[in-house]
Design a protein around this motif. Structure first.
Motif, short mmCIF file in Angstrom:
data_model
loop_
_atom_site.label_atom_id
_atom_site.label_comp_id
_atom_site.label_asym_id
_atom_site.label_seq_id
_atom_site.Cartn_x
_atom_site.Cartn_y
_atom_site.Cartn_z
N GLY A 101 5.46 4.82 3.24
CA GLY A 101 5.44 4.97 4.70
C GLY A 101 6.83 4.85 5.29
N GLU A 102 6.99 5.46 6.48
CA GLU A 102 8.26 5.46 7.20
C GLU A 102 9.41 5.97 6.33
OE1 GLU A 102 9.19 1.92 9.38
OE2 GLU A 102 7.18 1.76 10.24
N GLY A 103 9.09 6.98 5.53
CA GLY A 103 10.13 7.63 4.74
C GLY A 103 10.57 6.90 3.49
N MET A 104 9.92 5.79 3.15
CA MET A 104 10.31 5.04 1.96
C MET A 104 9.56 5.54 0.74
SD MET A 104 10.94 1.07 3.02
CE MET A 104 9.56 0.87 4.12
N GLN A 105 10.31 5.94 -0.27
CA GLN A 105 9.74 6.42 -1.53
C GLN A 105 10.23 5.54 -2.66
OE1 GLN A 105 7.95 9.30 -2.42
NE2 GLN A 105 7.68 10.18 -0.38
N ILE A 106 9.34 5.23 -3.60
CA ILE A 106 9.75 4.49 -4.79
C ILE A 106 9.22 5.22 -6.02
CG2 ILE A 106 9.75 2.26 -3.60
CD1 ILE A 106 7.14 1.61 -5.20
N THR A 107 9.82 4.87 -7.15
CA THR A 107 9.37 5.38 -8.45
C THR A 107 8.78 4.21 -9.24
OG1 THR A 107 11.10 7.06 -8.46
CG2 THR A 107 10.10 6.51 -10.57
N ALA A 108 7.63 4.44 -9.85
CA ALA A 108 6.96 3.40 -10.61
C ALA A 108 6.58 3.92 -11.99
CB ALA A 108 5.71 2.91 -9.88
N VAL A 109 6.79 3.09 -12.99
CA VAL A 109 6.31 3.37 -14.35
C VAL A 109 5.44 2.19 -14.74
CG1 VAL A 109 6.91 3.93 -16.72
CG2 VAL A 109 8.42 4.63 -14.86
N PRO A 110 4.19 2.15 -14.26
CA PRO A 110 3.34 0.97 -14.47
C PRO A 110 2.89 0.85 -15.91
CG PRO A 110 2.08 2.72 -13.44
CD PRO A 110 3.50 3.20 -13.49
N PRO A 111 2.63 -0.38 -16.38
CA PRO A 111 2.14 -0.57 -17.74
C PRO A 111 0.77 0.08 -17.95
CG PRO A 111 2.08 -2.64 -16.51
CD PRO A 111 2.83 -1.68 -15.69
N VAL A 112 -0.04 0.11 -16.89
CA VAL A 112 -1.34 0.80 -16.93
C VAL A 112 -1.40 1.70 -15.71
CG1 VAL A 112 -3.84 0.54 -16.96
CG2 VAL A 112 -2.41 -1.18 -18.08
N ALA A 140 0.84 -1.20 0.00
CA ALA A 140 0.00 0.00 0.00
C ALA A 140 0.87 1.24 0.00
CB ALA A 140 -0.92 0.00 1.21
N GLY A 141 0.44 2.27 -0.72
CA GLY A 141 1.21 3.51 -0.77
C GLY A 141 0.33 4.69 -1.14
N THR A 142 0.96 5.86 -1.20
CA THR A 142 0.27 7.10 -1.56
C THR A 142 1.03 7.78 -2.68
OG1 THR A 142 -0.45 7.39 0.73
CG2 THR A 142 -0.60 9.31 -0.71
N VAL A 143 0.34 8.15 -3.76
CA VAL A 143 0.98 8.86 -4.87
C VAL A 143 1.28 10.28 -4.43
CG1 VAL A 143 0.70 9.69 -7.24
CG2 VAL A 143 -0.17 7.43 -6.60
N THR A 144 2.56 10.66 -4.52
CA THR A 144 2.97 12.01 -4.12
C THR A 144 3.36 12.87 -5.32
OG1 THR A 144 5.23 11.22 -3.74
CG2 THR A 144 3.71 11.25 -1.85
N GLY A 145 3.46 12.26 -6.50
CA GLY A 145 3.82 13.03 -7.67
C GLY A 145 3.64 12.22 -8.94
N ARG A 146 3.35 12.93 -10.05
CA ARG A 146 3.21 12.32 -11.37
C ARG A 146 3.96 13.15 -12.38
NH1 ARG A 146 -1.73 8.95 -12.28
NH2 ARG A 146 -2.77 8.65 -10.28
N SER A 147 4.69 12.46 -13.25
CA SER A 147 5.38 13.14 -14.34
C SER A 147 5.30 12.25 -15.56
CB SER A 147 6.84 13.42 -13.96
OG SER A 147 7.52 14.01 -15.05
N GLY A 148 4.39 12.56 -16.47
CA GLY A 148 4.15 11.68 -17.60
C GLY A 148 3.62 10.35 -17.09
N GLY A 149 4.25 9.26 -17.43
CA GLY A 149 3.82 7.95 -16.95
C GLY A 149 4.51 7.53 -15.67
N GLU A 150 5.35 8.41 -15.11
CA GLU A 150 6.11 8.06 -13.90
C GLU A 150 5.39 8.53 -12.65
OE1 GLU A 150 10.57 8.30 -13.85
OE2 GLU A 150 10.16 9.83 -12.31
N LEU A 151 5.31 7.64 -11.66
CA LEU A 151 4.67 7.96 -10.39
C LEU A 151 5.70 7.93 -9.27
CD1 LEU A 151 1.51 5.64 -10.57
CD2 LEU A 151 1.74 7.97 -11.43
N SER A 152 5.57 8.87 -8.34
CA SER A 152 6.31 8.82 -7.08
C SER A 152 5.35 8.32 -6.01
CB SER A 152 6.85 10.19 -6.70
OG SER A 152 7.77 10.65 -7.67
N VAL A 153 5.74 7.27 -5.29
CA VAL A 153 4.84 6.63 -4.34
C VAL A 153 5.52 6.56 -2.97
CG1 VAL A 153 3.44 4.60 -3.82
CG2 VAL A 153 3.83 5.25 -6.20
N ASP A 154 4.82 7.06 -1.95
CA ASP A 154 5.30 7.00 -0.56
C ASP A 154 4.76 5.72 0.08
OD1 ASP A 154 5.98 7.33 2.07
OD2 ASP A 154 5.00 9.27 2.34
#
Length: 357
Positions: free
Chosen positions: A259-270, A243-257
């Motif tokens: 929790g506990e300070g962990m952030q990832i970048t996702a470029v999902p197919p959909v 589970a996460g929260t979207v904190t930013g979008r840039s084109g097809g790229e998502l920034s997802v939080d």
């Protein structure tokens, strides 16, 4: 009406007040191998029974090669059917069971004997031709049922969990045999199974059902690598859901939080809908790189190894990374992580599927 070989158009099926199939539109091409996959109660066997003629649709039409067939009796549809419970004639021998559909079609006696002998030899049952079904094991009975459905080389074969009673080695052998027959005879096959690996291995396309509806239909790689929903990602294969929260979008790229300070970048197919903030991220275990292999990936975490499970050709690792619980695969190597150790975990942004939470 389309040019498809088999076509369900607006088909629904009710049992009393309960609707088990909801407005099904499904097309199968001539010569295609389509697997219907889904949990118990998702409607896949009901679809097969309506196609065979043993159940009637409550609404909608079913077509075969340009002909409406939903009002025809089963024996006029020219389909080979393999049932989950074998449905062999108990008073007939194995050879007589296999010969029955050929006799019904009026083939010469010599040709029937030849085709039955070849068919039984192909499934390693030639030495049991004179036995009755109750003298066979469950796996042997299933092979007889499969042989009987294929011996007259129908253009459509319907199979409901046909390999469920077989041991692993014979099951895999019969999978190859069915695939070979499919290709050699140009059969159209509709195959019901709960075995994901079997569906992915054998099918041209897989239709995944959930509560009487198609959740996704596509090739094996499409439904596995590009799941259309969280349900599909969980049902087909194994996955890590975070589970996460979207904190930013840039084109097809998502920034997802996470929790506990962990952030990832996702470029999902959909991508999830633009308004979706709460999301679920899906990452396949084999996509997680461990140790030195994690370097260079867009997303990197540090995890503790909670458990290591030996799986023969690989190790299954249970990991904790802050609030996250993950499952990863590792090769059997001297440097494999041990319980209690820490390891780097890396994965690509493109390896994340993201769904609205």
């Amino acid at each position: 009406m389309t040019n498809s070989f088999i076509h369900f158009h607006g088909v629904s099926k009710d049992y009393g007040p309960i609707r088990v199939i909801e407005q099904l539109n499904l097309e199968v091409s001539k010569g295609e191998f389509l697997s219907l996959l889904g949990p118990s109660g998702s409607g896949k066997t009901t679809i097969l029974m309506m196609l065979a003629g043993f159940e009637a649709p409550t609404a909608g039409t079913i077509w075969l090669d340009g002909q409406r067939i939903h009002e025809l009796p089963p024996h006029q549809r020219g389909m080979g059917v393999v049932f989950q419970n074998y449905a062999l004639f108990p008073h007939m021998t194995v050879a007589e069971n296999v010969a029955f559909p050929l006799q019904m079609r009026g083939l010469p006696r010599a040709e029937i004997a030849d085709r039955v002998a070849k068919a039984l030899d192909r499934v390693q049952l030639a030495h049991l031709g004179s036995r009755k079904p109750d003298q066979l094991s469950g796996g042997q009975q299933q092979r007889v049922a499969l042989t009987r459905a294929l011996v007259f080389e129908p253009k459509v074969v319907l199979m409901d969990e046909p390999l469920g009673a077989l041991d692993k080695q014979l099951r895999e052998q019969m999978q190859l045999e069915i695939r070979a027959l499919h290709r050699r005879l140009g059969l159209s096959i509709v195959f019901v199974t709960h075995d994901q690996s079997e569906a992915l291995t054998m099918s041209d396309r897989v239709a995944i059902f959930d509560k009487g509806r198609i959740a996704q239909i596509g090739t094996a790689s499409e439904v596995y690598d590009r799941p259309a929903s969280q349900f599909v990602s969980q049902f087909i294969g194994e996955t890590n859901l975070v589970a996460g929260t979207v904190t930013g979008r840039s084109g097809g790229e998502l920034s997802v939080d996470l929790g506990e300070g962990m952030q990832i970048t996702a470029v999902p197919p959909v991508a999830p809908p633009a308004e979706a903030k709460a999301v679920v991220v899906s990452i396949r275990p084999e996509r997680l790189a461990l140790g030195e292999a994690a370097a260079g990936h867009a997303n990197r975490l540090t995890a503790t190894v909670d458990d290591v499970v030996y799986q023969g050709d690989h190790l299954r690792l249970h990991l904790s990374a802050g609030p996250l619980k993950l499952v990863a695969r590792s090769e059997r190597a001297a440097s494999a992580p041990t319980v209690g150790s820490t390891t780097a975990v890396g994965f690509a942004a493109a390896d994340c599927s993201v769904f609205a939470g």
